[in-house]
Scaffold this motif. Structure first.
Motif, mmCIF file in Angstrom:
data_model
loop_
_atom_site.group_PDB
_atom_site.id
_atom_site.type_symbol
_atom_site.label_atom_id
_atom_site.label_comp_id
_atom_site.label_asym_id
_atom_site.label_seq_id
_atom_site.Cartn_x
_atom_site.Cartn_y
_atom_site.Cartn_z
ATOM 1 N N ILE A 67 28.367 -7.848 2.050
ATOM 2 C CA ILE A 67 27.109 -8.151 2.661
ATOM 3 C C ILE A 67 26.666 -6.935 3.688
ATOM 4 N N GLY A 117 23.877 -8.286 -1.284
ATOM 5 C CA GLY A 117 22.577 -8.393 -0.547
ATOM 6 C C GLY A 117 22.839 -7.657 0.883
ATOM 7 N N VAL A 161 21.185 -8.055 5.274
ATOM 8 C CA VAL A 161 20.329 -8.414 6.557
ATOM 9 C C VAL A 161 19.808 -7.153 7.045
ATOM 10 N N PHE A 215 17.187 -8.996 0.131
ATOM 11 C CA PHE A 215 17.642 -8.887 1.415
ATOM 12 C C PHE A 215 16.886 -9.853 2.311
ATOM 13 N N VAL A 216 17.044 -10.011 3.473
ATOM 14 C CA VAL A 216 16.380 -11.091 4.426
ATOM 15 C C VAL A 216 15.925 -10.119 5.721
ATOM 16 N N VAL A 224 21.592 -16.984 9.379
ATOM 17 C CA VAL A 224 21.231 -15.764 8.767
ATOM 18 C C VAL A 224 21.884 -15.371 7.468
ATOM 19 N N LEU A 225 23.094 -15.484 7.379
ATOM 20 C CA LEU A 225 24.029 -15.057 6.256
ATOM 21 C C LEU A 225 23.946 -16.139 5.213
ATOM 22 N N THR A 230 21.169 -18.026 4.668
ATOM 23 C CA THR A 230 19.782 -17.849 4.234
ATOM 24 C C THR A 230 19.900 -16.643 3.063
ATOM 25 N N LEU A 231 20.585 -15.468 3.446
ATOM 26 C CA LEU A 231 20.734 -14.351 2.538
ATOM 27 C C LEU A 231 21.368 -14.638 1.433
ATOM 28 N N HIS A 263 19.273 -16.772 -1.079
ATOM 29 C CA HIS A 263 18.141 -15.932 -1.484
ATOM 30 C C HIS A 263 18.669 -14.819 -2.541
ATOM 31 N N ALA A 264 20.017 -14.371 -2.380
ATOM 32 C CA ALA A 264 20.511 -13.561 -3.325
ATOM 33 C C ALA A 264 21.054 -14.076 -4.599
#
Length: 203
Positions: free
Chosen positions: A21, A110, A112, A137-138, A181-182, A184-185, A188-189
């Protein structure tokens, strides 16, 4: 870089799956801080002291107290389980170090993109880069104390993001906030990967 591959003998304990990441964003946005906050090991840092050479090149507006800068990458590790490990690579923020980005981005699932609402335009190069590569990405808004607060939909509109790109608030100094945050990424990925698989197979 071939993550998770080994010529280990049959019957040996399998190596964990390694996931790469990136943590990106503008100069002084908190990338080194985030990697350090979540890494279970002492993070590898390639920081150098800011000198007069950077005057007129490095924009310190809003981060006047910053005294060092990443010149190659930050590196940290998080073990999720016995069979899954995350490797974090913090990218340098200044344009003159972007020649290392392609190497760092190789194999990443992915990224951040950290944002500072005082310098929101600094996000655009990172966003353009990951959009161009098709990298999920987020955007994580690092909540500095003296920064004006905006709604997440305002940030999404200001950055002209696709509606499907997650935007969330965080405190890069805090382990739990950075872990959120990680997570969520990762979600999403995985959704992005599945959507692309379905599109390719015509489902």
């Amino acid at each position: 870089m071939d993550y998770g591959h080994s010529d280990r003998p049959a019957g040996a304990t399998p190596l964990p799956t390694a996931i790469k990441i990136l943590v990106a964003g503008g100069f002084g946005v908190g990338k080194t801080t985030m990697v350090g906050a979540v890494s279970e090991t002492r993070p590898l840092r390639t920081e150098e002291v800011l000198t007069e050479t950077g005057v007129g090149i490095d924009d310190l507006s809003g981060v006047e107290s910053k005294t060092t800068t990443t010149v190659a990458m930050d590196f940290g590790r998080i073990t999720i389980s016995d069979d899954l490990v995350l490797y974090l690579f913090g990218t340098p923020g200044q344009d003159r170090f972007w020649f290392v980005w392609d190497e760092l981005a190789l194999g990443a699932i992915g990224a951040v993109v950290l944002a500072d609402t005082r310098r929101l335009a600094d996000c655009f190069p990172s966003i353009d880069y990951f959009e161009g590569r098709g990298t999920p990405f987020v955007v994580a808004v690092n909540c500095f104390q003296d920064a004006r607060k905006y709604r997440l939909d305002e940030v999404q509109a200001a950055l002209n993001l696709d509606p499907g790109v997650p935007v969330l608030l965080c405190d890069a100094r805090q382990r739990e906030s950075s872990k959120e945050v990680l997570v969520t990424l990762m979600e999403h990925a995985m959704k992005t990967r599945e959507a692309r698989r379905r599109a390719a197979s015509g489902d």
